[in-house]
Design a protein around this motif. Structure first.
Motif, short mmCIF file in Angstrom:
data_model
loop_
_atom_site.label_atom_id
_atom_site.label_comp_id
_atom_site.label_asym_id
_atom_site.label_seq_id
_atom_site.Cartn_x
_atom_site.Cartn_y
_atom_site.Cartn_z
N HIS A 55 -14.13 -32.33 -15.95
CA HIS A 55 -14.21 -30.88 -15.82
C HIS A 55 -13.00 -30.26 -16.49
N TRP A 56 -13.18 -29.07 -17.06
CA TRP A 56 -12.07 -28.41 -17.73
C TRP A 56 -11.81 -27.04 -17.11
N SER A 57 -10.56 -26.62 -17.23
CA SER A 57 -10.18 -25.28 -16.79
C SER A 57 -9.03 -24.80 -17.65
N ILE A 58 -8.90 -23.47 -17.72
CA ILE A 58 -7.79 -22.88 -18.48
C ILE A 58 -6.57 -22.83 -17.58
N ASP A 59 -5.42 -23.26 -18.11
CA ASP A 59 -4.18 -23.25 -17.33
C ASP A 59 -3.87 -21.83 -16.88
N GLY A 60 -3.50 -21.66 -15.57
CA GLY A 60 -3.12 -20.35 -15.04
C GLY A 60 -1.66 -20.08 -15.24
N TYR B 164 0.81 -1.22 0.00
CA TYR B 164 0.00 0.00 0.00
C TYR B 164 0.84 1.27 0.00
N ARG B 165 2.07 1.22 0.52
CA ARG B 165 2.90 2.44 0.56
C ARG B 165 3.71 2.64 -0.71
N SER B 166 3.72 1.65 -1.60
CA SER B 166 4.51 1.77 -2.83
C SER B 166 3.68 2.43 -3.93
N SER B 167 4.36 3.00 -4.90
CA SER B 167 3.65 3.50 -6.07
C SER B 167 3.25 2.31 -6.92
N LEU B 168 2.21 2.46 -7.70
CA LEU B 168 1.67 1.37 -8.51
C LEU B 168 1.48 1.86 -9.93
N ASP B 169 2.24 1.29 -10.84
CA ASP B 169 2.13 1.66 -12.25
C ASP B 169 1.27 0.60 -12.94
N LEU B 170 -0.01 0.90 -13.10
CA LEU B 170 -0.96 -0.06 -13.67
C LEU B 170 -0.79 -0.18 -15.18
N THR B 171 -0.74 -1.43 -15.65
CA THR B 171 -0.68 -1.71 -17.09
C THR B 171 -1.68 -2.81 -17.40
N ASP B 172 -1.84 -3.13 -18.67
CA ASP B 172 -2.74 -4.22 -19.05
C ASP B 172 -2.30 -5.54 -18.41
N SER B 173 -0.97 -5.72 -18.29
CA SER B 173 -0.48 -6.97 -17.71
C SER B 173 -0.85 -7.10 -16.24
N SER B 174 -1.05 -5.95 -15.56
CA SER B 174 -1.46 -6.01 -14.15
C SER B 174 -2.78 -6.76 -14.01
N PHE B 175 -3.71 -6.47 -14.91
CA PHE B 175 -5.03 -7.12 -14.84
C PHE B 175 -4.96 -8.55 -15.37
N THR B 176 -4.12 -8.79 -16.37
CA THR B 176 -3.96 -10.15 -16.88
C THR B 176 -3.40 -11.08 -15.81
N GLU B 177 -2.39 -10.59 -15.09
CA GLU B 177 -1.79 -11.39 -14.02
C GLU B 177 -2.78 -11.61 -12.87
N ALA B 178 -3.55 -10.58 -12.55
CA ALA B 178 -4.54 -10.71 -11.48
C ALA B 178 -5.61 -11.73 -11.86
N GLU B 179 -6.04 -11.70 -13.11
CA GLU B 179 -7.07 -12.64 -13.56
C GLU B 179 -6.55 -14.07 -13.51
N ALA B 180 -5.29 -14.25 -13.92
CA ALA B 180 -4.72 -15.60 -13.88
C ALA B 180 -4.59 -16.10 -12.45
N ALA B 181 -4.17 -15.22 -11.54
CA ALA B 181 -4.02 -15.61 -10.13
C ALA B 181 -5.37 -16.00 -9.53
N LEU B 182 -6.39 -15.20 -9.79
CA LEU B 182 -7.71 -15.52 -9.27
C LEU B 182 -8.27 -16.78 -9.92
N GLY B 183 -7.91 -17.00 -11.19
CA GLY B 183 -8.34 -18.23 -11.87
C GLY B 183 -7.78 -19.48 -11.20
N ARG B 184 -6.51 -19.41 -10.76
CA ARG B 184 -5.91 -20.56 -10.07
C ARG B 184 -6.62 -20.82 -8.75
#
Length: 467
Positions: A462-467, A301-321
Motif C-alpha cells: 500500500h502507498w501513501s503520501i508523506d504527511g 475559538y476566542r482567537s482571531s484566525l487569519d486564513l491563508t492557503d497554508s492553513s488548508f495545506t496544513e489541515a489537509e496534511a494533518a488529516l492525511g496522517r
C-alpha cells in the motif's frame, strides 16, 4: 474536571453550572440573510457546533437555538422588483444552511425566523413601556425606543460608561430622548415594501434588530437560559442591548456569554461592509469540506484566525496522517469493523476540552494517538494499535472530523497518480520476484524521493503520501 468557559460579561473563566444538567439551553445569534455567507460566518457557526457537541458528550441533551434575521434594514435594501425581500431572505438562508451542512455543522434544535415571532416581540416591548424603560416617539412616527438612562445596568456586558458610547444610528434620532437610545419598533416608511409592515399598538411598522433575539430566545428557551453565543463583533451594540432590554423586562436571560473570535484578512476583520470577505461557497469549492472544518477549528475559538492557503495545506496534511493510520490499522486488524467503533476518550483530551474548549490542544492529543498507534503497528502490537484507533474515533466524533478526506489531487489527477505508483509497485514486485534486488531498491528509492511511503503486508503493498 469541571467544564470552564470564558464568560465575556464576567471577563474571566467560570465553572459551568447549568440550570438543568439534563437539558443544557443555548442560544446563538444566527445570520442576517441579506447575502450569502462568507467564511467568517462559517467559522462562528463551527465554534458553537463544537461547543454543542462537547456539551452533548458531557451532559447528553442540549437544546440549541440559532435564529435567522429575515427582516432588517439590510435585507430590505437588498430587495429588487424581481426578488422581494422575503424571497431574498429565504434564498440566502438556504445558502447559509448549505454552507453549514457542507462542513458537518449539526442543524439546530430550533431555527426560528424573526418574522415568525412578531407577537412575542410586541409583548416584550409592551412590558418595557409599562415598566418605564421604553417610550413611543412623541412625533407620531410609530417608533418605540429603549430608554438607556432608565436602566442603571446598561453597559454591563461590555463594561462601558454610557456617556462614552456613540449615538445609536438604527433609527431617525428626532424622536429620541437620548442619542444612545435604540429602536425596539420602527414605524412604517413610505419608501419601504408594504409587505414588510405589521400592525402594532404604536402604529404599523416592524421590529428593531435587538428585540428580535430577546423575544425568540425567551420563546424557545424560557426567561432564563444557560449560554448566549455569537461573534465578538456582536457584543456591542447587539448583545449589550439584548441584555438590557431582557433584564429590564424582568427576565433572567443568559447566564453565560460566549463569543468567538473573528476571521481576519491582513489583521482586519472580514466583513461584507468592508468588502474583504471570502465567500464560503468559494472556499468549499476549492477544498475538501473536512479540510475546511479542520482549518477553521485549528485555532482557539476566542482567537482571531487569519486564513491563508497554508492553513488548508496544513489541515489537509494533518488529516492525511490521521487517515493513513486508520487505513494501516484496518489492514493490520484484517478490516475488523470494531476498529471504527469509538472507544474511550482520553483524560488528556477531556481536560483540554473542559478548559474553555481547547480544541488546538485537543488536536494535539489526537495526533499523539496517531503516533502511538503507528508505533504500535511498527512493533507488531495490533491490539494496542486498535485501542489507539478506537480512542481516535471517539475524539474525532466529538470534533466532527470523523469522515474520510478526498485525495488532494482529486478526480482524474488522483486516478492518474494511483495508476503510476501502482505500475512502479508492480515493477518492484517483479524485480523482487526475479531477485534483481538492485532494481527493486532503485524503484523504491524513486518512489520515496517523490514523497511516497510504501508499506508491505501479507495483503499486498500500500502507498501513501508523506504527511
Amino acid at each position: 474536571m469541571t467544564l470552564r468557559l470564558y464568560d465575556t460579561r464576567a471577563q474571566q473563566l467560570r465553572d459551568f453550572v447549568p440550570l438543568d444538567p439534563e437539558n443544557i439551553t443555548m442560544y446563538v445569534c444566527g445570520a442576517t440573510v441579506q447575502s450569502g455567507p462568507h467564511i467568517g460566518h462559517v467559522r462562528a457557526a463551527l465554534s458553537f457546533d463544537i461547543l454543542r457537541r462537547w456539551l452533548e458528550h458531557r451532559y447528553g441533551r442540549v437544546t440549541f437555538v440559532r435564529n435567522v434575521t429575515d427582516i432588517d434594514d439590510k435585507v430590505l435594501s437588498g430587495a429588487t422588483d424581481i426578488e422581494p425581500w422575503w424571497a431574498l431572505a429565504y434564498r440566502m438562508e438556504q445558502e447559509f444552511t448549505s454552507a453549514y451542512a457542507g462542513i458537518g455543522i449539526l442543524p439546530p434544535t430550533y431555527e426560528p425566523r424573526a418574522t415568525a415571532s412578531i407577537p412575542q416581540m410586541q409583548e416584550l416591548i409592551s412590558r418595557l413601556i409599562e415598566r418605564g424603560h421604553a417610550y413611543p416617539a412623541p412625533d407620531g412616527s410609530g417608533d418605540v425606543y429603549f430608554d438607556v438612562r432608565s436602566w442603571p445596568d446598561y453597559g454591563a456586558l461590555t463594561h462601558q460608561q454610557l456617556d462614552a458610547m456613540e449615538a445609536t444610528e438604527d433609527a431617525d434620532p428626532r424622536g429620541k430622548r437620548n442619542p444612545q437610545d435604540f429602536a425596539l419598533w420602527k414605524g412604517a416608511k413610505p419608501d419601504e415594501p408594504a409587505d414588510a409592515v405589521w400592525t402594532s399598538p404604536w402604529g404599523a411598522g416592524r421590529p428593531g434588530w435587538h428585540i428580535e433575539c430577546s423575544a425568540m430566545s425567551k420563546r424557545y428557551l424560557g426567561s432564563e437560559f444557560d449560554i448566549h453565543g455569537g461573534g465578538l463583533d456582536l457584543r456591542f451594540p447587539h448583545h449589550e442591548n439584548e441584555l438590557a432590554q431582557s433584564t429590564a423586562a424582568g427576565d433572567g436571560f443568559a447566564r453565560y456569554w460566549v463569543h468567538n473570535g473573528l476571521v481576519t484578512v491582513d489583521g482586519q476583520k472580514m466583513s461584507k461592509s468592508i468588502g474583504n470577505f471570502t465567500l464560503a461557497a468559494d472556499v468549499l469549492a476549492a477544498h475538501d469540506p473536512l479540510v475546511v472544518r479542520y482549518a477553521l477549528a485549528a485555532a482557539h475559538y476566542r482567537s482571531s484566525l487569519d486564513l491563508t492557503d497554508s492553513s488548508f495545506t496544513e489541515a489537509e496534511a494533518a488529516l492525511g496522517r490521521i487517515e493513513t493510520f486508520r487505513q494501516r490499522v484496518l489492514r493490520a486488524a484484517d478490516a475488523d469493523p470494531a476498529v471504527r467503533i469509538p472507544g474511550e476518550i482520553p483524560e488528556s483530551f477531556r481536560t483540554v476540552m473542559d478548559d474553555d474548549l481547547g480544541v488546538p490542544q485537543a488536536l494535539a492529543v489526537v495526533h499523539d494517538a496517531v503516533r502511538a498507534g503507528n508505533s504500535a503497528l511498527d512493533a507488531g502490537d495490533t491490539s494496542a494499535a486498535v485501542a489507539a484507533a478506537r480512542s481516535l474515533a471517539a475524539m474525532l466524533d466529538v470534533l466532527g472530523l470523523d469522515g474520510p478526506v478526498a485525495a488532494a489531487a482529486g478526480g482524474a489527477e488522483a486516478s492518474a497518480l494511483d495508476a503510476l505508483v501502482r505500475t512502479m509497485i508492480d515493477q518492484r514486485a517483479q524485480a523482487r520476484a526475479d531477485k534483481d534486488w538492485a532494481a527493486a531498491d532503485r524503484i523504491r528509492d524513486a518512489i520515496a524521493a517523490a514523497g511516497i511511503t510504501l508499506e508491505d503486508s501479507p495483503a499486498g503493498t500500500h502507498w501513501s503520501i508523506d504527511g
